[in-house]
Design a protein around this motif. Structure first.
Motif, PDB file in Angstrom:
ATOM      1  N   ARG A 330       0.796  -1.119   0.187  1.00 32.63           N
ATOM      2  CA  ARG A 330       0.007   0.009  -0.113  1.00 32.63           C
ATOM      3  C   ARG A 330       0.806   1.340  -0.098  1.00 32.63           C
ATOM      4  NH1 ARG A 330      -5.467   0.572   1.250  1.00 32.63           N
ATOM      5  NH2 ARG A 330      -4.924   2.567   2.244  1.00 32.63           N
ATOM      6  N   GLU A 331       1.797   1.284   0.944  1.00 30.00           N
ATOM      7  CA  GLU A 331       2.742   2.631   1.203  1.00 30.00           C
ATOM      8  C   GLU A 331       3.412   2.753  -0.111  1.00 30.00           C
ATOM      9  OE1 GLU A 331       4.678   1.751   4.648  1.00 30.00           O
ATOM     10  OE2 GLU A 331       3.016   1.690   5.885  1.00 30.00           O
ATOM     11  N   GLU A 334       1.135   3.897  -3.359  1.00 31.75           N
ATOM     12  CA  GLU A 334       0.492   5.302  -2.678  1.00 31.75           C
ATOM     13  C   GLU A 334       1.765   6.303  -3.030  1.00 31.75           C
ATOM     14  OE1 GLU A 334      -3.127   4.294   0.284  1.00 31.75           O
ATOM     15  OE2 GLU A 334      -1.227   4.937   1.027  1.00 31.75           O
ATOM     16  N   LYS A 335       2.898   5.894  -2.606  1.00 33.07           N
ATOM     17  CA  LYS A 335       3.917   6.839  -2.937  1.00 33.07           C
ATOM     18  C   LYS A 335       4.200   7.299  -4.427  1.00 33.07           C
ATOM     19  CE  LYS A 335       7.161   6.100   0.078  1.00 33.07           C
ATOM     20  NZ  LYS A 335       8.382   5.432   0.828  1.00 33.07           N
ATOM     21  N   THR A 339      -3.692   4.841  -6.785  1.00 37.52           N
ATOM     22  CA  THR A 339      -4.683   4.621  -5.899  1.00 37.52           C
ATOM     23  C   THR A 339      -5.073   3.281  -5.484  1.00 37.52           C
ATOM     24  OG1 THR A 339      -5.769   6.737  -6.965  1.00 37.52           O
ATOM     25  CG2 THR A 339      -7.292   5.222  -5.482  1.00 37.52           C
ATOM     26  N   VAL A 340      -5.013   2.880  -4.213  1.00 36.33           N
ATOM     27  CA  VAL A 340      -5.073   1.529  -3.751  1.00 36.33           C
ATOM     28  C   VAL A 340      -6.155   1.391  -2.817  1.00 36.33           C
ATOM     29  CG1 VAL A 340      -2.760   0.976  -4.190  1.00 36.33           C
ATOM     30  CG2 VAL A 340      -3.349   1.775  -1.999  1.00 36.33           C
ATOM     31  N   TYR A 341      -6.900   0.183  -2.561  1.00 38.03           N
ATOM     32  CA  TYR A 341      -7.960  -0.173  -1.623  1.00 38.03           C
ATOM     33  C   TYR A 341      -7.566  -1.454  -1.205  1.00 38.03           C
ATOM     34  CZ  TYR A 341     -10.218   3.517  -4.503  1.00 38.03           C
ATOM     35  OH  TYR A 341     -10.660   4.521  -5.137  1.00 38.03           O
ATOM     36  N   VAL A 351      -5.635  -2.308  -6.935  1.00 41.82           N
ATOM     37  CA  VAL A 351      -5.028  -1.243  -7.461  1.00 41.82           C
ATOM     38  C   VAL A 351      -5.555  -0.612  -8.536  1.00 41.82           C
ATOM     39  CG1 VAL A 351      -2.736  -0.371  -8.325  1.00 41.82           C
ATOM     40  CG2 VAL A 351      -2.729  -2.492  -6.717  1.00 41.82           C
TER      41      VAL A 351
END
Length: 411
Positions: A330-331, A334-335, A339-341, A351
């Motif tokens: 996730r990190e 996002e970095k 966009t992730v869930y 993703v």
């Protein structure tokens, strides 16, 4: 006379989603033998069976080598020692009481979710959240409930309920009458969840409309947030309308060992063509007695061991390990602006593809440029287009390596 095929088989895709992926990866590997491919597509685990499980497994195998303790056919429903342990540890702490006759041990939640539809009339209307685990769809297609596949990727007689970022991944109640509803939470593939209040909406709907919920809770052990139900039976009235499926595969490393269970409450009922009540518990019992010979004794002893004090500690270590992987995924994604869930209460990360590219194109980029394998979201249904699923089940080392590779891509 000539033997005839089940014509409904012609309506399903030629290959199962994960078979297609495996073929694609194999072909790429042959063309690029030096590529070190990291597989984060299929939800298979990498950590070995816990020590307490191995100890129990070996002891049970030794029993099978002795005349006095050898066991042949066991009960199709499962041994009482495992069923009692399941109820005591998975349900009683939640304030849920179950009878031993309501729990059926099996060789996998995939098998049970695919097989349970056999109890229902072909005329039942099926509803699924979209995107969806393919087995829910395919098993009903084979049974003849689906109708033909339309150009938009939906079967004409199945009700698809979009579960997307537009509705916060909270599915709306169907706007047409349905009879059987498949729900999976924490969700595969999106990794999202429903709160107790949100799940209660579905239970209330099923009670009011005499519908049945088939509730797949294979990933409940990964829940980290409060107010997320670990069982549908935490909701008042759910025993009247819901079957629950649970697996040892992901939490205890049983993907290759095979053990799961299904809960069919005694009060759960449907109607026959004359309007008479038919209870599903004895019906499922009859089905299992006819088509299933039960899970082996050593495997059930191994499954029982995960509920010991040492076993619980080891299982928690497994869960924390995979959820650390999920956080890393996730990190890092996002970095780099993706966009992730998911990845908070689930080992799956959903993703959004960059630059509005389609799912398979993003899959190809990750495979070709980063040597990382994901699962194209469109393989889970029309609403999965434009997404890709990654799993947290690889090793920590490979997870970090995969994210490092993806982070360097120009996407």
């Amino acid at each position: 006379m000539v033997a005839k095929v089940n014509e409904y088989f012609k309506l399903i895709e030629n290959n199962y989603l994960f078979v297609d992926i495996a073929k694609k990866v194999d072909e790429y590997q042959k063309e690029n033998p030096s590529a070190e491919i990291i597989k984060m597509g299929i939800g298979d685990v990498t950590r070995p069976l816990p020590k307490s499980v191995i100890k129990a497994f070996k002891a049970a195998v030794d029993e099978m080598a002795d005349y006095e303790s050898f066991r042949g056919y066991g009960p199709e429903q499962g041994y009482a020692f495992l069923i009692d342990t399941i109820i005591e540890n998975d349900y009683n702490p939640l304030g849920i009481s179950l009878d031993t006759s309501e729990v059926f041990v099996s060789d996998g939640a995939k098998c049970d979710t695919g097989n349970f539809q056999e109890l229902f009339s072909k005329d039942n209307v099926i509803a699924v959240t979209d995107p969806v685990y393919p087995v829910y769809i395919d098993s009903n297609v084979i049974a003849g409930r689906s109708g033909k596949l339309s150009d938009n990727g939906e079967y004409e007689n199945i009700v698809y309920i979009p579960t997307t970022k537009e509705n916060g991944f909270i599915p709306s109640l169907p706007d047409v009458p349905v009879d059987i509803i498949y729900l999976c939470y924490p969700n595969n593939p999106t990794g999202t969840t429903l709160t107790k209040d949100q799940l209660k909406v579905w239970v209330d709907y099923a009670r009011e409309n005499k519908a049945i919920i088939l509730y797949d809770v294979a990933y409940e052990a990964f829940i980290t947030e409060n107010n997320i139900p670990h069982s549908i039976y935490e909701i008042d009235g759910a025993k009247e309308v819901a079957v629950e499926f649970k697996s040892f595969s992901k939490v205890a490393g049983f993907t290759g060992t095979r053990c799961a269970y299904t809960v069919v409450p005694k009060e759960l009922k449907v109607e026959d063509e004359d309007g008479n009540d038919v209870y599903l518990n004895p019906l499922w019992n009859r089905r299992q007695s006819t088509k299933f010979n039960g899970v082996s004794y050593p495997v059930q002893r191994a499954a029982q061991a995960i509920y010991t004090l040492e076993g619980k500690k080891e299982i928690l270590e497994n869960i924390e390990y995979y959820m650390k992987n999920a956080s890393i995924i996730r990190e890092n994604l996002e970095k780099i602006g993706l966009t992730v869930y998911g990845g908070v209460n689930s080992p799956y990360i959903w993703v959004k593809t960059p630059k509005d590219m389609d799912s398979w194109s993003f899959f190809d980029i990750l495979l070709d440029k980063a040597h990382v394998v994901g699962t194209p979201g469109v393989g889970f249904g029309p609403s999965g287009e434009g997404y890709l699923r990654l799993t947290a089940f690889n090793t920590l080392k490979n997870t970090k390596k995969a994210m490092d590779r993806i982070s360097k891509l120009d996407i």
